[in-house]
Design a protein around this motif. Structure first.
Motif, PDB file in Angstrom:
ATOM      1  N   LYS A 214       0.820  -1.217   0.000  1.00  0.00           N
ATOM      2  CA  LYS A 214       0.000   0.000   0.000  1.00  0.00           C
ATOM      3  C   LYS A 214       0.853   1.265   0.000  1.00  0.00           C
ATOM      4  O   LYS A 214       0.405   2.306  -0.436  1.00  0.00           O
ATOM      5  CB  LYS A 214      -0.894   0.068   1.253  1.00  0.00           C
ATOM      6  CG  LYS A 214      -1.828  -1.095   1.468  1.00  0.00           C
ATOM      7  CD  LYS A 214      -2.866  -0.767   2.543  1.00  0.00           C
ATOM      8  CE  LYS A 214      -2.315  -0.717   3.965  1.00  0.00           C
ATOM      9  NZ  LYS A 214      -1.944  -2.015   4.546  1.00  0.00           N
ATOM     10  N   ILE A 215       2.070   1.146   0.513  1.00  0.00           N
ATOM     11  CA  ILE A 215       2.874   2.372   0.680  1.00  0.00           C
ATOM     12  C   ILE A 215       4.086   2.434  -0.261  1.00  0.00           C
ATOM     13  O   ILE A 215       4.877   3.359  -0.171  1.00  0.00           O
ATOM     14  CB  ILE A 215       3.333   2.554   2.150  1.00  0.00           C
ATOM     15  CG1 ILE A 215       4.212   1.390   2.600  1.00  0.00           C
ATOM     16  CG2 ILE A 215       2.131   2.719   3.076  1.00  0.00           C
ATOM     17  CD1 ILE A 215       4.879   1.637   3.962  1.00  0.00           C
ATOM     18  N   PHE A 216       4.199   1.478  -1.195  1.00  0.00           N
ATOM     19  CA  PHE A 216       5.381   1.479  -2.067  1.00  0.00           C
ATOM     20  C   PHE A 216       5.486   2.775  -2.874  1.00  0.00           C
ATOM     21  O   PHE A 216       6.572   3.203  -3.228  1.00  0.00           O
ATOM     22  CB  PHE A 216       5.359   0.292  -3.036  1.00  0.00           C
ATOM     23  CG  PHE A 216       5.684  -1.030  -2.403  1.00  0.00           C
ATOM     24  CD1 PHE A 216       5.945  -1.140  -1.042  1.00  0.00           C
ATOM     25  CD2 PHE A 216       5.726  -2.184  -3.174  1.00  0.00           C
ATOM     26  CE1 PHE A 216       6.231  -2.362  -0.458  1.00  0.00           C
ATOM     27  CE2 PHE A 216       6.020  -3.413  -2.602  1.00  0.00           C
ATOM     28  CZ  PHE A 216       6.269  -3.499  -1.254  1.00  0.00           C
ATOM     29  N   ASN A 217       4.343   3.382  -3.175  1.00  0.00           N
ATOM     30  CA  ASN A 217       4.384   4.610  -3.990  1.00  0.00           C
ATOM     31  C   ASN A 217       4.633   5.865  -3.146  1.00  0.00           C
ATOM     32  O   ASN A 217       4.574   6.972  -3.655  1.00  0.00           O
ATOM     33  CB  ASN A 217       3.077   4.765  -4.785  1.00  0.00           C
ATOM     34  CG  ASN A 217       1.878   4.889  -3.859  1.00  0.00           C
ATOM     35  OD1 ASN A 217       2.017   4.713  -2.646  1.00  0.00           O
ATOM     36  ND2 ASN A 217       0.721   5.199  -4.407  1.00  0.00           N
ATOM     37  N   ARG A 218       4.919   5.688  -1.858  1.00  0.00           N
ATOM     38  CA  ARG A 218       5.154   6.837  -0.970  1.00  0.00           C
ATOM     39  C   ARG A 218       6.635   7.152  -0.782  1.00  0.00           C
ATOM     40  O   ARG A 218       6.977   8.082  -0.073  1.00  0.00           O
ATOM     41  CB  ARG A 218       4.540   6.579   0.410  1.00  0.00           C
ATOM     42  CG  ARG A 218       3.059   6.365   0.413  1.00  0.00           C
ATOM     43  CD  ARG A 218       2.346   7.573  -0.201  1.00  0.00           C
ATOM     44  NE  ARG A 218       0.957   7.589   0.180  1.00  0.00           N
ATOM     45  CZ  ARG A 218       0.436   8.470   1.039  1.00  0.00           C
ATOM     46  NH1 ARG A 218       1.183   9.396   1.578  1.00  0.00           N
ATOM     47  NH2 ARG A 218      -0.842   8.420   1.329  1.00  0.00           N
ATOM     48  N   PHE A 219       7.491   6.329  -1.388  1.00  0.00           N
ATOM     49  CA  PHE A 219       8.922   6.513  -1.149  1.00  0.00           C
ATOM     50  C   PHE A 219       9.577   7.326  -2.259  1.00  0.00           C
ATOM     51  O   PHE A 219       9.170   7.266  -3.418  1.00  0.00           O
ATOM     52  CB  PHE A 219       9.624   5.152  -1.057  1.00  0.00           C
ATOM     53  CG  PHE A 219       9.126   4.309   0.080  1.00  0.00           C
ATOM     54  CD1 PHE A 219       9.249   4.755   1.386  1.00  0.00           C
ATOM     55  CD2 PHE A 219       8.538   3.078  -0.156  1.00  0.00           C
ATOM     56  CE1 PHE A 219       8.791   3.987   2.448  1.00  0.00           C
ATOM     57  CE2 PHE A 219       8.074   2.304   0.898  1.00  0.00           C
ATOM     58  CZ  PHE A 219       8.199   2.760   2.200  1.00  0.00           C
ATOM     59  N   ASP A 220      10.626   8.066  -1.892  1.00  0.00           N
ATOM     60  CA  ASP A 220      11.429   8.748  -2.905  1.00  0.00           C
ATOM     61  C   ASP A 220      12.323   7.746  -3.628  1.00  0.00           C
ATOM     62  O   ASP A 220      12.530   7.830  -4.826  1.00  0.00           O
ATOM     63  CB  ASP A 220      12.311   9.820  -2.255  1.00  0.00           C
ATOM     64  CG  ASP A 220      11.463  10.873  -1.579  1.00  0.00           C
ATOM     65  OD1 ASP A 220      10.473  11.311  -2.195  1.00  0.00           O
ATOM     66  OD2 ASP A 220      11.779  11.251  -0.435  1.00  0.00           O
ATOM     67  N   ARG A 221      12.880   6.837  -2.829  1.00  0.00           N
ATOM     68  CA  ARG A 221      13.703   5.784  -3.418  1.00  0.00           C
ATOM     69  C   ARG A 221      13.450   4.499  -2.644  1.00  0.00           C
ATOM     70  O   ARG A 221      13.089   4.542  -1.463  1.00  0.00           O
ATOM     71  CB  ARG A 221      15.201   6.125  -3.321  1.00  0.00           C
ATOM     72  CG  ARG A 221      15.592   7.296  -4.198  1.00  0.00           C
ATOM     73  CD  ARG A 221      17.095   7.490  -4.219  1.00  0.00           C
ATOM     74  NE  ARG A 221      17.623   7.904  -2.930  1.00  0.00           N
ATOM     75  CZ  ARG A 221      18.852   7.665  -2.510  1.00  0.00           C
ATOM     76  NH1 ARG A 221      19.691   6.960  -3.256  1.00  0.00           N
ATOM     77  NH2 ARG A 221      19.265   8.108  -1.340  1.00  0.00           N
ATOM     78  N   ILE A 222      13.636   3.382  -3.343  1.00  0.00           N
ATOM     79  CA  ILE A 222      13.525   2.085  -2.668  1.00  0.00           C
ATOM     80  C   ILE A 222      14.847   1.335  -2.834  1.00  0.00           C
ATOM     81  O   ILE A 222      15.363   1.196  -3.954  1.00  0.00           O
ATOM     82  CB  ILE A 222      12.367   1.244  -3.255  1.00  0.00           C
ATOM     83  CG1 ILE A 222      11.022   1.933  -2.963  1.00  0.00           C
ATOM     84  CG2 ILE A 222      12.381  -0.170  -2.686  1.00  0.00           C
ATOM     85  CD1 ILE A 222       9.814   1.199  -3.526  1.00  0.00           C
ATOM     86  N   PHE A 223      15.384   0.886  -1.712  1.00  0.00           N
ATOM     87  CA  PHE A 223      16.599   0.064  -1.724  1.00  0.00           C
ATOM     88  C   PHE A 223      16.156  -1.399  -1.708  1.00  0.00           C
ATOM     89  O   PHE A 223      15.463  -1.813  -0.777  1.00  0.00           O
ATOM     90  CB  PHE A 223      17.465   0.356  -0.499  1.00  0.00           C
ATOM     91  CG  PHE A 223      18.038   1.747  -0.500  1.00  0.00           C
ATOM     92  CD1 PHE A 223      19.262   1.996  -1.102  1.00  0.00           C
ATOM     93  CD2 PHE A 223      17.346   2.799   0.080  1.00  0.00           C
ATOM     94  CE1 PHE A 223      19.798   3.286  -1.115  1.00  0.00           C
ATOM     95  CE2 PHE A 223      17.872   4.088   0.065  1.00  0.00           C
ATOM     96  CZ  PHE A 223      19.096   4.334  -0.541  1.00  0.00           C
ATOM     97  N   HIS A 224      16.527  -2.132  -2.746  1.00  0.00           N
ATOM     98  CA  HIS A 224      16.147  -3.547  -2.826  1.00  0.00           C
ATOM     99  C   HIS A 224      17.295  -4.408  -2.324  1.00  0.00           C
ATOM    100  O   HIS A 224      18.423  -4.307  -2.839  1.00  0.00           O
ATOM    101  CB  HIS A 224      15.830  -3.924  -4.271  1.00  0.00           C
ATOM    102  CG  HIS A 224      14.565  -3.306  -4.786  1.00  0.00           C
ATOM    103  ND1 HIS A 224      13.335  -3.872  -4.577  1.00  0.00           N
ATOM    104  CD2 HIS A 224      14.353  -2.143  -5.453  1.00  0.00           C
ATOM    105  CE1 HIS A 224      12.406  -3.092  -5.119  1.00  0.00           C
ATOM    106  NE2 HIS A 224      12.986  -2.041  -5.659  1.00  0.00           N
ATOM    107  N   LEU A 225      16.981  -5.232  -1.332  1.00  0.00           N
ATOM    108  CA  LEU A 225      17.995  -6.132  -0.764  1.00  0.00           C
ATOM    109  C   LEU A 225      17.691  -7.576  -1.156  1.00  0.00           C
ATOM    110  O   LEU A 225      16.514  -7.964  -1.249  1.00  0.00           O
ATOM    111  CB  LEU A 225      17.986  -6.037   0.762  1.00  0.00           C
ATOM    112  CG  LEU A 225      18.585  -4.773   1.359  1.00  0.00           C
ATOM    113  CD1 LEU A 225      18.128  -4.613   2.803  1.00  0.00           C
ATOM    114  CD2 LEU A 225      20.103  -4.820   1.298  1.00  0.00           C
TER     115      LEU A 225
END
Ligand code: ADP
Length: 250
Positions: A214-225
Protein backbone atom coordinates in the motif's frame (compact mmCIF):
# COMPACT_ATOMS: atom_id res chain seq x y z
CA UNK A 1 22.50 26.77 14.58
CA UNK A 2 23.75 26.58 10.99
CA UNK A 3 21.09 25.45 8.58
CA UNK A 4 21.56 21.84 7.55
CA UNK A 5 23.33 21.18 4.27
CA UNK A 6 20.89 19.07 2.29
CA UNK A 7 23.54 17.92 -0.15
CA UNK A 8 25.30 15.89 2.55
CA UNK A 9 23.89 12.49 3.45
CA UNK A 10 22.32 12.13 6.89
CA UNK A 11 22.97 8.41 6.77
CA UNK A 12 25.92 6.97 4.90
CA UNK A 13 27.21 3.40 4.87
CA UNK A 14 30.37 2.32 3.10
CA UNK A 15 31.13 -1.34 2.56
CA UNK A 16 29.20 -2.35 5.65
CA UNK A 17 29.04 -6.09 6.30
CA UNK A 18 27.47 -8.11 9.07
CA UNK A 19 28.22 -11.75 9.73
CA UNK A 20 26.51 -13.80 12.40
CA UNK A 21 28.16 -16.94 13.76
CA UNK A 22 31.21 -18.83 12.54
CA UNK A 23 32.00 -21.96 10.52
CA UNK A 24 28.95 -24.01 9.58
CA UNK A 25 26.78 -21.55 11.53
CA UNK A 26 28.02 -18.54 9.57
CA UNK A 27 25.39 -16.25 8.04
CA UNK A 28 26.41 -13.29 5.90
CA UNK A 29 23.43 -11.10 6.74
CA UNK A 30 24.86 -8.03 4.97
CA UNK A 31 27.65 -7.96 2.39
CA UNK A 32 29.48 -4.73 1.47
CA UNK A 33 26.45 -2.46 1.58
CA UNK A 34 27.17 1.10 0.43
CA UNK A 35 24.28 3.56 0.48
CA UNK A 36 23.34 7.12 1.43
CA UNK A 37 20.11 8.76 2.53
CA UNK A 38 19.76 12.54 2.27
CA UNK A 39 17.84 15.11 4.34
CA UNK A 40 14.20 15.29 3.29
CA UNK A 41 14.13 11.75 1.88
CA UNK A 42 11.67 9.01 2.75
CA UNK A 43 13.18 5.73 1.57
CA UNK A 44 11.94 2.16 1.62
CA UNK A 45 13.96 -0.96 2.22
CA UNK A 46 12.46 -3.99 0.54
CA UNK A 47 13.47 -7.58 0.06
CA UNK A 48 12.42 -11.13 0.78
CA UNK A 49 12.43 -12.45 4.31
CA UNK A 50 16.01 -13.03 5.45
CA UNK A 51 17.51 -10.55 2.95
CA UNK A 52 19.01 -8.38 5.72
CA UNK A 53 16.47 -5.54 6.09
CA UNK A 54 16.19 -5.71 9.89
CA UNK A 55 19.92 -6.13 10.25
CA UNK A 56 20.46 -3.02 8.14
CA UNK A 57 17.94 -1.01 10.17
CA UNK A 58 19.51 -2.18 13.42
CA UNK A 59 23.02 -1.29 12.23
CA UNK A 60 21.94 2.22 11.30
CA UNK A 61 20.20 2.39 14.67
CA UNK A 62 23.47 1.44 16.40
CA UNK A 63 21.70 -1.52 17.99
CA UNK A 64 23.68 -4.17 16.09
CA UNK A 65 27.45 -3.92 15.61
CA UNK A 66 28.70 -4.32 12.03
CA UNK A 67 31.46 -6.82 11.34
CA UNK A 68 33.25 -4.31 9.12
CA UNK A 69 32.72 -1.08 7.23
CA UNK A 70 32.08 2.61 7.89
CA UNK A 71 28.96 4.40 9.08
CA UNK A 72 28.23 8.11 9.29
CA UNK A 73 25.10 9.51 10.98
CA UNK A 74 24.11 13.17 10.92
CA UNK A 75 27.61 14.42 10.24
CA UNK A 76 29.41 12.13 12.68
CA UNK A 77 31.38 9.00 11.81
CA UNK A 78 30.10 6.59 14.44
CA UNK A 79 31.63 3.35 13.17
CA UNK A 80 34.93 2.77 11.39
CA UNK A 81 35.83 -0.90 11.81
CA UNK A 82 34.72 -0.34 15.43
CA UNK A 83 32.31 1.92 17.30
CA UNK A 84 33.87 5.36 17.73
CA UNK A 85 31.48 6.24 20.57
CA UNK A 86 31.37 4.40 23.88
CA UNK A 87 27.89 5.38 24.95
CA UNK A 88 25.66 3.99 22.20
CA UNK A 89 22.50 4.64 24.21
CA UNK A 90 23.27 8.37 24.26
CA UNK A 91 24.20 8.26 20.59
CA UNK A 92 20.77 6.78 19.82
CA UNK A 93 19.02 9.34 21.98
CA UNK A 94 20.83 12.18 20.19
CA UNK A 95 20.38 11.06 16.63
CA UNK A 96 17.70 8.44 16.09
CA UNK A 97 13.97 7.87 16.48
CA UNK A 98 12.55 4.36 16.23
CA UNK A 99 9.05 3.38 15.11
CA UNK A 100 7.90 -0.23 15.21
CA UNK A 101 4.95 -2.18 13.82
CA UNK A 102 3.46 -2.67 17.23
CA UNK A 103 3.85 0.79 18.66
CA UNK A 104 6.40 0.90 21.47
CA UNK A 105 4.31 2.87 23.95
CA UNK A 106 4.55 2.29 27.68
CA UNK A 107 1.15 0.89 28.72
CA UNK A 108 1.04 2.64 32.10
CA UNK A 109 1.61 6.17 30.73
CA UNK A 110 -0.91 8.29 28.81
CA UNK A 111 -0.08 9.84 25.43
CA UNK A 112 1.49 13.03 26.78
CA UNK A 113 3.51 11.14 29.38
CA UNK A 114 4.75 8.65 26.78
CA UNK A 115 6.19 11.50 24.72
CA UNK A 116 7.33 13.72 27.62
CA UNK A 117 9.28 10.83 29.15
CA UNK A 118 11.69 10.78 26.19
CA UNK A 119 12.08 14.57 26.34
CA UNK A 120 12.98 14.36 30.01
CA UNK A 121 15.65 11.79 29.11
CA UNK A 122 17.32 14.44 26.98
CA UNK A 123 17.20 16.91 29.87
CA UNK A 124 13.98 18.90 29.35
CA UNK A 125 12.30 19.83 32.67
CA UNK A 126 8.98 18.02 33.33
CA UNK A 127 6.72 21.05 32.84
CA UNK A 128 8.44 22.10 29.61
CA UNK A 129 8.38 18.49 28.43
CA UNK A 130 4.58 18.30 28.89
CA UNK A 131 4.07 21.49 26.88
CA UNK A 132 6.41 20.33 24.14
CA UNK A 133 4.82 16.86 24.11
CA UNK A 134 1.36 18.37 23.71
CA UNK A 135 2.57 20.52 20.80
CA UNK A 136 4.05 17.46 19.14
CA UNK A 137 0.81 15.48 19.56
CA UNK A 138 -1.08 18.40 17.99
CA UNK A 139 1.42 18.49 15.12
CA UNK A 140 0.67 14.81 14.50
CA UNK A 141 -3.10 15.42 14.66
CA UNK A 142 -3.61 13.33 17.79
CA UNK A 143 -3.70 16.10 20.43
CA UNK A 144 -7.34 15.24 21.19
CA UNK A 145 -6.10 11.90 22.63
CA UNK A 146 -3.40 13.39 24.85
CA UNK A 147 -4.83 11.95 28.08
CA UNK A 148 -5.75 8.52 26.70
CA UNK A 149 -3.86 5.42 27.77
CA UNK A 150 -2.35 3.28 24.96
CA UNK A 151 -5.01 0.57 25.42
CA UNK A 152 -7.71 3.17 24.73
CA UNK A 153 -6.20 4.29 21.41
CA UNK A 154 -7.12 2.93 17.99
CA UNK A 155 -4.29 1.40 15.93
CA UNK A 156 -3.88 4.57 13.88
CA UNK A 157 -3.92 6.84 16.94
CA UNK A 158 -1.41 4.65 18.76
CA UNK A 159 0.91 4.75 15.77
CA UNK A 160 0.71 8.56 15.69
CA UNK A 161 1.54 8.78 19.40
CA UNK A 162 4.40 6.35 18.75
CA UNK A 163 5.67 8.66 16.00
CA UNK A 164 5.47 11.56 18.47
CA UNK A 165 7.51 9.49 20.91
CA UNK A 166 10.07 8.73 18.20
CA UNK A 167 10.33 12.46 17.41
CA UNK A 168 10.53 13.55 21.04
CA UNK A 169 14.33 13.56 21.14
CA UNK A 170 14.34 15.65 17.92
CA UNK A 171 16.26 13.12 15.86
CA UNK A 172 16.95 13.84 12.22
CA UNK A 173 17.04 10.12 11.45
CA UNK A 174 13.86 8.07 11.82
CA UNK A 175 13.98 4.29 11.48
CA UNK A 176 10.65 2.57 11.00
CA UNK A 177 10.10 -1.19 10.96
CA UNK A 178 6.81 -2.10 9.25
CA UNK A 179 5.09 1.04 10.60
CA UNK A 180 1.90 0.49 8.61
CA UNK A 181 1.57 -3.28 8.64
CA UNK A 182 -1.20 -3.25 11.25
CA UNK A 183 -3.15 -0.40 9.61
CA UNK A 184 -5.79 -0.21 6.86
CA UNK A 185 -4.85 1.69 3.73
CA UNK A 186 -6.38 4.99 4.83
CA UNK A 187 -4.57 4.99 8.17
CA UNK A 188 -1.38 3.75 6.52
CA UNK A 189 -1.63 6.75 4.21
CA UNK A 190 -1.99 9.11 7.19
CA UNK A 191 1.12 7.64 8.82
CA UNK A 192 3.11 8.00 5.61
CA UNK A 193 1.86 11.60 5.21
CA UNK A 194 3.13 12.34 8.72
CA UNK A 195 6.52 10.77 8.04
CA UNK A 196 6.72 12.84 4.85
CA UNK A 197 5.89 15.97 6.86
CA UNK A 198 8.69 15.18 9.30
CA UNK A 199 11.16 14.71 6.43
CA UNK A 200 10.14 18.00 4.84
CA UNK A 201 9.74 20.20 7.94
CA UNK A 202 12.74 18.93 9.86
CA UNK A 203 15.05 17.97 7.02
CA UNK A 204 14.91 14.44 8.36
CA UNK A 205 15.81 11.15 6.72
CA UNK A 206 13.18 8.44 7.10
CA UNK A 207 14.16 4.81 6.52
CA UNK A 208 11.25 2.37 6.36
CA UNK A 209 11.48 -1.42 6.23
CA UNK A 210 8.26 -2.75 4.79
CA UNK A 211 6.40 -5.47 2.92
CA UNK A 212 3.33 -3.26 2.71
CA UNK A 213 2.48 -2.73 -0.96
CA UNK A 214 0.00 0.00 0.00
CA UNK A 215 2.87 2.37 0.68
CA UNK A 216 5.38 1.48 -2.07
CA UNK A 217 4.38 4.61 -3.99
CA UNK A 218 5.15 6.84 -0.97
CA UNK A 219 8.92 6.51 -1.15
CA UNK A 220 11.43 8.75 -2.91
CA UNK A 221 13.70 5.78 -3.42
CA UNK A 222 13.52 2.09 -2.67
CA UNK A 223 16.60 0.06 -1.72
CA UNK A 224 16.15 -3.55 -2.83
CA UNK A 225 17.99 -6.13 -0.76
CA UNK A 226 18.59 -9.79 -1.59
CA UNK A 227 20.80 -12.24 0.26
CA UNK A 228 22.39 -9.40 2.23
CA UNK A 229 23.34 -7.43 -0.85
CA UNK A 230 22.00 -4.18 -2.18
CA UNK A 231 20.52 -5.42 -5.42
CA UNK A 232 19.29 -2.13 -6.81
CA UNK A 233 18.06 1.36 -5.99
CA UNK A 234 14.72 2.33 -7.48
CA UNK A 235 13.74 5.96 -8.08
CA UNK A 236 10.06 6.12 -7.30
CA UNK A 237 9.13 9.80 -7.33
CA UNK A 238 6.14 10.19 -9.61
CA UNK A 239 7.78 13.25 -11.20
CA UNK A 240 10.87 11.31 -12.17
CA UNK A 241 11.21 8.40 -14.59
CA UNK A 242 11.15 5.04 -12.83
CA UNK A 243 14.51 3.40 -13.04
CA UNK A 244 16.52 0.85 -11.13
CA UNK A 245 20.18 1.73 -10.65
CA UNK A 246 22.39 -1.24 -10.01
CA UNK A 247 25.24 -0.19 -7.71
CA UNK A 248 28.83 -0.57 -8.89
CA UNK A 249 30.41 -3.74 -7.55
CA UNK A 250 32.79 -2.99 -4.69
P1 ADP B 1 15.00 -9.59 7.06
O1 ADP B 1 14.75 -8.45 8.00
O2 ADP B 1 15.17 -9.13 5.62
O3 ADP B 1 14.00 -10.69 7.18
P2 ADP B 1 17.26 -10.20 8.79
O4 ADP B 1 18.13 -9.00 8.79
O5 ADP B 1 16.35 -10.42 9.95
O6 ADP B 1 16.43 -10.23 7.42
O7 ADP B 1 18.17 -11.50 8.66
C1 ADP B 1 19.20 -11.63 7.67
C2 ADP B 1 19.90 -12.98 7.88
O8 ADP B 1 20.61 -12.94 9.12
C3 ADP B 1 18.93 -14.15 7.99
O9 ADP B 1 19.55 -15.28 7.39
C4 ADP B 1 18.79 -14.35 9.49
O10 ADP B 1 18.49 -15.70 9.79
C5 ADP B 1 20.16 -13.97 9.99
N1 ADP B 1 20.13 -13.42 11.36
C6 ADP B 1 19.48 -12.31 11.75
N2 ADP B 1 19.69 -12.07 13.07
C7 ADP B 1 20.50 -13.08 13.52
C8 ADP B 1 21.09 -13.40 14.79
N3 ADP B 1 20.89 -12.63 15.87
N4 ADP B 1 21.85 -14.51 14.86
C9 ADP B 1 22.08 -15.29 13.77
N5 ADP B 1 21.56 -15.02 12.53
C10 ADP B 1 20.78 -13.95 12.41
Amino acid sequence: MASPDNSLPLVELRDVSKRYGEGAERVDALVNVTMSVFPGEVVGMLGPSGSGKSTLLNLVGCVTEPTSGWLQLDGEVVYDQRWLRRDLRRLRLEKIGFIFQTHNLLPFLNSIENVAEVMELRGVKPRGARTEAEALLNYLDVGNRKLAMPAQLSGGEAQRVAIARALANRPRIILADEPTAALDSQRAGVVMDLLRRVATDRGGAILVVTHDEKIFNRFDRIFHLRDGRLEGIEQTKASEPRSVVVPEPT
